[in-house]
Design an enzyme around this catalytic site. Structure first.
Site, PDB file in Angstrom:
ATOM      1  N   ASN A  85      -8.576  -2.646  -2.382  1.00 58.67           N
ATOM      2  CA  ASN A  85      -9.964  -2.303  -1.976  1.00 58.67           C
ATOM      3  C   ASN A  85     -10.215  -0.676  -1.853  1.00 58.67           C
ATOM      4  OD1 ASN A  85      -8.150  -2.246   0.459  1.00 58.67           O
ATOM      5  ND2 ASN A  85     -10.101  -1.465   1.490  1.00 58.67           N
ATOM      6  N   HIS A  86      -9.372   0.289  -1.940  1.00 58.26           N
ATOM      7  CA  HIS A  86      -9.628   1.588  -2.210  1.00 58.26           C
ATOM      8  C   HIS A  86      -9.516   1.935  -3.634  1.00 58.26           C
ATOM      9  CE1 HIS A  86      -9.310   3.164   1.959  1.00 58.26           C
ATOM     10  NE2 HIS A  86      -8.716   1.944   2.153  1.00 58.26           N
TER      11      HIS A  86
ATOM     12  N   ASP B 155      -4.045   0.005  -3.639  1.00 60.90           N
ATOM     13  CA  ASP B 155      -4.290   1.061  -2.334  1.00 60.90           C
ATOM     14  C   ASP B 155      -3.411   2.081  -2.750  1.00 60.90           C
ATOM     15  OD1 ASP B 155      -6.322  -0.458  -1.450  1.00 60.90           O
ATOM     16  OD2 ASP B 155      -5.711  -0.273   0.711  1.00 60.90           O
TER      17      ASP B 155
ATOM     18  N   ASP C 225       0.786  -1.306  -0.088  1.00 59.99           N
ATOM     19  CA  ASP C 225      -0.055   0.051   0.060  1.00 59.99           C
ATOM     20  C   ASP C 225       0.875   1.295   0.085  1.00 59.99           C
ATOM     21  OD1 ASP C 225      -1.408  -2.304   1.073  1.00 59.99           O
ATOM     22  OD2 ASP C 225      -2.915  -0.896   1.866  1.00 59.99           O
TER      23      ASP C 225
ATOM     24  N   HIS D 272      -4.337  -8.098  -3.311  1.00 54.06           N
ATOM     25  CA  HIS D 272      -4.123  -6.817  -2.364  1.00 54.06           C
ATOM     26  C   HIS D 272      -4.428  -7.645  -0.792  1.00 54.06           C
ATOM     27  CE1 HIS D 272      -4.482  -3.249  -0.159  1.00 54.06           C
ATOM     28  NE2 HIS D 272      -5.805  -3.362   0.042  1.00 54.06           N
TER      29      HIS D 272
ATOM     30  N   HIS E  96      -1.075   4.504  -0.498  1.00 56.55           N
ATOM     31  CA  HIS E  96      -2.068   5.441   0.069  1.00 56.55           C
ATOM     32  C   HIS E  96      -1.714   7.062   0.008  1.00 56.55           C
ATOM     33  CE1 HIS E  96      -5.463   2.954   1.576  1.00 56.55           C
ATOM     34  NE2 HIS E  96      -4.406   2.074   2.243  1.00 56.55           N
TER      35      HIS E  96
ATOM     36  N   HIS F  64      -2.671  -4.741   2.193  1.00 53.54           N
ATOM     37  CA  HIS F  64      -3.967  -4.363   3.142  1.00 53.54           C
ATOM     38  C   HIS F  64      -3.853  -4.187   4.559  1.00 53.54           C
ATOM     39  CE1 HIS F  64      -8.339  -4.369   3.019  1.00 53.54           C
ATOM     40  NE2 HIS F  64      -8.367  -5.725   3.591  1.00 53.54           N
TER      41      HIS F  64
END
Length: 314
Positions: free
Chosen positions: A118-119, A86, A58, A167, A60, A242
């Site tokens: 999932n984002h 992500d 990730d 992920h 982010h 994740h």
């Protein structure tokens, strides 16, 4: 998209060191989304990749840390990269992060690979920051164009037929990798089922089998599930993101699953390190660590996996 234009976009994005915002034009970003979407759909939903490969978890929106990862691992096309999803939300520079990754994907489509997290889903990034960043810096139309692109991302990758990457994690519905290949794109992420689990599930060392997840979505799985799945499918390792892990990487199930997280000091709230996993062409895995405070790098653990015979190019 013209190579000269693309190279100029990449050059400008790479100038955004030290937290400097890079404002591409709306037209440029739209082109990145449209062209990357075409490439994602032209490649399989279950990518079949060859080592050597650098694997990142990730990000982010922590754009400065993404640039630092490239400084350590080499900027494309010097190395092959697989990102586990992500890219957006929570951090301050989701737009720079996703734009650089899409630009590299278009420029070097067989050197850099991006999985869906999932984002990368409208109903999640509507809430956790990406929508607001798009609206503040551009408009909601552009956010919708990103949504169309995200709905076409691949969801899993297999490195040398031995290391399965996604992920989130495994699914009680997943028995054979062929099931992943049957998922049709473009698609939103459903609230349950195989695709949901691949992007949302988590390992849990305190259970056997499957259990409900505290996230309120998908499920958790025990070490026994990992062992059974890998043995049945002749695999060595599950590699996923994740979850924030203190050292940037964390093993599970007797080192048969590894979590990689590549956003140090996650959201400014955690004191975690970030990690970059390097898989060499003998399937030896080593970790480059982005420390949270001084961000110094250092190589850590190594492990061997049996490399299958080469079966020609896939």
């Amino acid at each position: 998209m013209d190579k000269a234009v693309l190279d100029d976009v990449i050059r400008r994005l790479l100038e955004g060191k030290g937290g400097k915002q890079v404002q591409l034009s709306e037209s440029e970003i739209r082109q990145l989304c449209v062209h990357a979407r075409q490439i994602f759909l032209s490649q399989p939903i279950l990518l079949e990749l060859r080592a050597p490969m650098r694997v990142c978890g990730d990000i982010h929106g922590q754009y400065q840390d993404l640039l630092r990862l490239f400084e350590y691992g080499g900027y494309p096309p010097a190395a092959n990269y697989l990102f586990l999803g992500d890219y957006v939300d929570r951090g301050k520079q989701s737009l720079e992060t996703i734009c650089l990754l899409l630009a590299y994907k278009i420029r070097y489509p067989d050197k850099i690979f991006l999985l869906r997290g999932n984002h990368e889903e409208a109903k999640i990034n509507r809430i956790y920051g990406f929508y607001d960043e798009c609206k503040r810096r551009f408009n909601v139309r552009l956010w919708k164009i990103f949504t169309d692109c995200f709905n076409c991302l691949p969801v899993s990758a297999l490195i040398d037929d031995k290391i399965l990457c996604m992920h989130g994690g495994l699914s009680p519905e997943l028995e054979s990798l062929d099931q992943i290949k049957e998922i049709q794109r473009p698609t939103e992420i459903p609230d349950s089922g195989l695709l949901c689990d691949l992007l949302w599930s988590d390992p849990d060392s305190s259970i056997e089998g499957w259990a409900e997840s505290d996230r309120g979505v998908s499920c958790t799985f025990g070490p026994d599930v990992v062992a059974e799945f890998l043995d049945k499918n002749d695999l060595d390792l599950v590699c996923r993101g994740h979850q924030v892990v203190e050292d940037g990487y964390e093993f599970f199930a007797k080192r048969r699953l590894v979590t990689i997280f590549s956003a140090p000091n996650y959201g400014g709230e955690f004191d975690n390190a970030g990690a970059l996993l390097s898989v060499d062409d003998s399937l030896v895995c080593s970790f480059e660590i982005l420390k949270p405070a001084d961000r110094a790098s250092g190589s850590s653990s190594k492990m061997n996996f049996k490399k299958p015979p080469k079966m020609g190019k896939i």
